[in-house]
Motif scaffolding. Structure first.
Motif, PDB file in Angstrom:
ATOM      1  N   LEU A 279      27.261  17.739  90.614  1.00  0.00           N
ATOM      2  CA  LEU A 279      28.518  17.207  91.132  1.00  0.00           C
ATOM      3  C   LEU A 279      29.090  18.085  92.244  1.00  0.00           C
ATOM      4  O   LEU A 279      29.534  17.588  93.284  1.00  0.00           O
ATOM      5  N   ALA A 280      29.072  19.404  92.037  1.00  0.00           N
ATOM      6  CA  ALA A 280      29.739  20.316  92.963  1.00  0.00           C
ATOM      7  C   ALA A 280      28.961  20.520  94.257  1.00  0.00           C
ATOM      8  O   ALA A 280      29.571  20.697  95.323  1.00  0.00           O
ATOM      9  N   ASP A 281      27.636  20.496  94.187  1.00  0.00           N
ATOM     10  CA  ASP A 281      26.832  20.789  95.386  1.00  0.00           C
ATOM     11  C   ASP A 281      27.083  19.785  96.510  1.00  0.00           C
ATOM     12  O   ASP A 281      27.369  20.198  97.640  1.00  0.00           O
ATOM     13  N   PRO A 282      26.979  18.467  96.275  1.00  0.00           N
ATOM     14  CA  PRO A 282      27.270  17.539  97.385  1.00  0.00           C
ATOM     15  C   PRO A 282      28.716  17.597  97.842  1.00  0.00           C
ATOM     16  O   PRO A 282      29.000  17.380  99.025  1.00  0.00           O
ATOM     17  N   ILE A 283      29.644  17.896  96.925  1.00  0.00           N
ATOM     18  CA  ILE A 283      31.047  18.037  97.327  1.00  0.00           C
ATOM     19  C   ILE A 283      31.191  19.216  98.287  1.00  0.00           C
ATOM     20  O   ILE A 283      31.880  19.125  99.311  1.00  0.00           O
ATOM     21  N   ALA A 284      30.534  20.327  97.959  1.00  0.00           N
ATOM     22  CA  ALA A 284      30.601  21.504  98.815  1.00  0.00           C
ATOM     23  C   ALA A 284      29.990  21.228 100.187  1.00  0.00           C
ATOM     24  O   ALA A 284      30.538  21.634 101.220  1.00  0.00           O
ATOM     25  N   ASP A 285      28.861  20.520 100.206  1.00  0.00           N
ATOM     26  CA  ASP A 285      28.204  20.206 101.480  1.00  0.00           C
ATOM     27  C   ASP A 285      29.092  19.348 102.364  1.00  0.00           C
ATOM     28  O   ASP A 285      29.273  19.631 103.551  1.00  0.00           O
ATOM     29  N   LYS A 286      29.638  18.284 101.781  1.00  0.00           N
ATOM     30  CA  LYS A 286      30.460  17.362 102.572  1.00  0.00           C
ATOM     31  C   LYS A 286      31.765  18.025 103.000  1.00  0.00           C
ATOM     32  O   LYS A 286      32.289  17.741 104.089  1.00  0.00           O
ATOM     33  N   ALA A 287      32.316  18.886 102.160  1.00  0.00           N
ATOM     34  CA  ALA A 287      33.541  19.593 102.528  1.00  0.00           C
ATOM     35  C   ALA A 287      33.286  20.524 103.710  1.00  0.00           C
ATOM     36  O   ALA A 287      34.098  20.598 104.645  1.00  0.00           O
ATOM     37  N   LEU A 288      32.153  21.211 103.698  1.00  0.00           N
ATOM     38  CA  LEU A 288      31.834  22.146 104.779  1.00  0.00           C
ATOM     39  C   LEU A 288      31.569  21.405 106.084  1.00  0.00           C
ATOM     40  O   LEU A 288      32.186  21.709 107.121  1.00  0.00           O
TER      41      LEU A 288
ATOM     42  N   VAL B  24      17.147  23.787  71.487  1.00  0.00           N
ATOM     43  CA  VAL B  24      16.897  24.418  72.773  1.00  0.00           C
ATOM     44  C   VAL B  24      18.239  24.729  73.444  1.00  0.00           C
ATOM     45  O   VAL B  24      19.125  23.884  73.505  1.00  0.00           O
ATOM     46  N   ASP B  25      18.373  25.968  73.922  1.00  0.00           N
ATOM     47  CA  ASP B  25      19.608  26.360  74.573  1.00  0.00           C
ATOM     48  C   ASP B  25      19.761  25.600  75.895  1.00  0.00           C
ATOM     49  O   ASP B  25      18.818  25.490  76.674  1.00  0.00           O
ATOM     50  N   SER B  26      20.948  25.058  76.142  1.00  0.00           N
ATOM     51  CA  SER B  26      21.207  24.362  77.398  1.00  0.00           C
ATOM     52  C   SER B  26      21.397  25.382  78.513  1.00  0.00           C
ATOM     53  O   SER B  26      21.682  26.552  78.274  1.00  0.00           O
ATOM     54  N   VAL B  27      21.239  24.912  79.754  1.00  0.00           N
ATOM     55  CA  VAL B  27      21.403  25.797  80.900  1.00  0.00           C
ATOM     56  C   VAL B  27      22.873  26.182  81.028  1.00  0.00           C
ATOM     57  O   VAL B  27      23.743  25.306  81.055  1.00  0.00           O
ATOM     58  N   PRO B  28      23.203  27.459  81.098  1.00  0.00           N
ATOM     59  CA  PRO B  28      24.609  27.858  81.203  1.00  0.00           C
ATOM     60  C   PRO B  28      25.201  27.426  82.540  1.00  0.00           C
ATOM     61  O   PRO B  28      24.541  27.486  83.582  1.00  0.00           O
ATOM     62  N   VAL B  29      26.442  26.988  82.505  1.00  0.00           N
ATOM     63  CA  VAL B  29      27.106  26.561  83.731  1.00  0.00           C
ATOM     64  C   VAL B  29      27.301  27.747  84.669  1.00  0.00           C
ATOM     65  O   VAL B  29      27.176  27.617  85.890  1.00  0.00           O
ATOM     66  N   VAL B  30      27.605  28.913  84.101  1.00  0.00           N
ATOM     67  CA  VAL B  30      27.782  30.111  84.914  1.00  0.00           C
ATOM     68  C   VAL B  30      26.412  30.703  85.210  1.00  0.00           C
ATOM     69  O   VAL B  30      25.812  31.399  84.386  1.00  0.00           O
ATOM     70  N   ASN B  31      25.877  30.396  86.377  1.00  0.00           N
ATOM     71  CA  ASN B  31      24.597  30.957  86.812  1.00  0.00           C
ATOM     72  C   ASN B  31      24.658  31.190  88.312  1.00  0.00           C
ATOM     73  O   ASN B  31      25.609  30.791  88.999  1.00  0.00           O
ATOM     74  N   ILE B  32      23.623  31.812  88.857  1.00  0.00           N
ATOM     75  CA  ILE B  32      23.632  32.235  90.259  1.00  0.00           C
ATOM     76  C   ILE B  32      23.709  31.040  91.202  1.00  0.00           C
ATOM     77  O   ILE B  32      24.379  31.090  92.236  1.00  0.00           O
ATOM     78  N   ALA B  33      23.028  29.937  90.857  1.00  0.00           N
ATOM     79  CA  ALA B  33      23.036  28.767  91.730  1.00  0.00           C
ATOM     80  C   ALA B  33      24.429  28.155  91.819  1.00  0.00           C
ATOM     81  O   ALA B  33      24.930  27.861  92.919  1.00  0.00           O
ATOM     82  N   ASN B  34      25.073  27.975  90.674  1.00  0.00           N
ATOM     83  CA  ASN B  34      26.424  27.417  90.675  1.00  0.00           C
ATOM     84  C   ASN B  34      27.433  28.378  91.313  1.00  0.00           C
ATOM     85  O   ASN B  34      28.405  27.948  91.940  1.00  0.00           O
ATOM     86  N   ALA B  35      27.189  29.678  91.143  1.00  0.00           N
ATOM     87  CA  ALA B  35      28.079  30.665  91.762  1.00  0.00           C
ATOM     88  C   ALA B  35      28.030  30.551  93.287  1.00  0.00           C
ATOM     89  O   ALA B  35      29.065  30.639  93.963  1.00  0.00           O
ATOM     90  N   LEU B  36      26.842  30.331  93.836  1.00  0.00           N
ATOM     91  CA  LEU B  36      26.715  30.157  95.282  1.00  0.00           C
ATOM     92  C   LEU B  36      27.394  28.870  95.750  1.00  0.00           C
ATOM     93  O   LEU B  36      27.989  28.823  96.828  1.00  0.00           O
ATOM     94  N   THR B  37      27.300  27.821  94.927  1.00  0.00           N
ATOM     95  CA  THR B  37      27.967  26.561  95.271  1.00  0.00           C
ATOM     96  C   THR B  37      29.476  26.747  95.317  1.00  0.00           C
ATOM     97  O   THR B  37      30.149  26.290  96.252  1.00  0.00           O
ATOM     98  N   VAL B  38      30.024  27.408  94.303  1.00  0.00           N
ATOM     99  CA  VAL B  38      31.466  27.672  94.274  1.00  0.00           C
ATOM    100  C   VAL B  38      31.868  28.575  95.446  1.00  0.00           C
ATOM    101  O   VAL B  38      32.914  28.375  96.082  1.00  0.00           O
ATOM    102  N   PHE B  39      31.020  29.548  95.739  1.00  0.00           N
ATOM    103  CA  PHE B  39      31.282  30.448  96.870  1.00  0.00           C
ATOM    104  C   PHE B  39      31.365  29.659  98.173  1.00  0.00           C
ATOM    105  O   PHE B  39      32.217  29.930  99.029  1.00  0.00           O
TER     106      PHE B  39
END
Length: 236
Positions: A99-108, A28-43
């Protein structure tokens, strides 16, 4: 039997002749790291320094810069809601996102609180309480992580919403009754922040206590592995 059929039988066996490839057994193909949800988190992470630069432009009290900073904060806060829904709804949950989502929230939220306190728009004690609570809950989650995951409660989600609304209003150059409303919302957010913090502590203590009880019961109760014969020996 033709040469082609003979080769097919030799390679796959008689029972599999004429069948296509078995896709069920494919990995089964794993979920790609580069996707719309992660892009919004990085944004959202990228927006944090942009937000701070705009907020402190021209001394941090110029009307149009404050409005621009409030709008940037609002966009970042909205992406926090959208990326979570996309990740869950479209099956785009990844380790990077966790990992990135809570970091982004707390940073903001953290940067906005500290910036408002530096500008004199928010009392330092409010900023300190919220930041200490967020850090404490994060440490609690790691403390019980090997036993269970403490889910986000409705109170926690309400706390986040009120914090975002209160911060957003304080970023606007408001005065009079409008500014008072923003301060009241932040006070309510602080009360809920403290209350949910104690709730997380209670949940963490219960999880650790339950884990210790299970460990003691497991040590006292002999484990049976596999079926037991009439002679009482175990088959592994």
């Amino acid at each position: 039997m033709t040469d082609r059929m003979r080769r097919a039988v030799n390679e796959r066996g008689l029972a599999d002749v004429g069948r296509g490839p078995d896709h069920i057994a494919d990995p089964v193909d794993s979920v790609p790291v580069v996707n719309i949800a992660n892009a919004l988190t990085v944004f959202r992470i990228v927006l944090v320094p942009v937000f701070l630069v705009v907020l402190f432009a021209d001394g941090g009290h110029q009307t149009w810069w404050r409005i621009a900073a409030a709008l940037i904060f609002g966009v970042a806060a909205i992406t926090d809601h959208v990326d979570g829904r996309l990740a869950r709804g479209r099956g785009l949950v990844t380790d990077f996102g966790k990992l990135a989502d809570p970091i982004a929230d707390k940073a903001l939220i953290g940067s906005a609180l500290i910036a408002l306190s530096v500008l004199g728009e928010l009392s330092w004690w409010i900023t300190a309480i919220i930041l200490v609570r967020e850090l404490g809950v994060t440490l609690l989650r790691f403390w019980v992580l090997r036993h269970a995951v403490i889910p986000a409660s409705r109170g926690g989600k309400l706390k986040t919403l009120l914090q975002a609304i209160g911060i957003g209003l304080l970023l606007f150059p408001l005065s009079g009754a409008f500014h008072l409303v923003a301060v009241i919302i932040m006070w309510v957010a602080v009360v809920i922040t403290v209350a949910t913090g104690f709730d997380y502590v209670w949940q963490a203590l219960r999880l650790r206590s339950a884990a210790r009880m299970r460990s003691r019961d497991g040590a006292r109760t002999p484990q049976t592995i596999g079926p037991v014969t009439d002679a009482g020996t175990e088959h592994r």
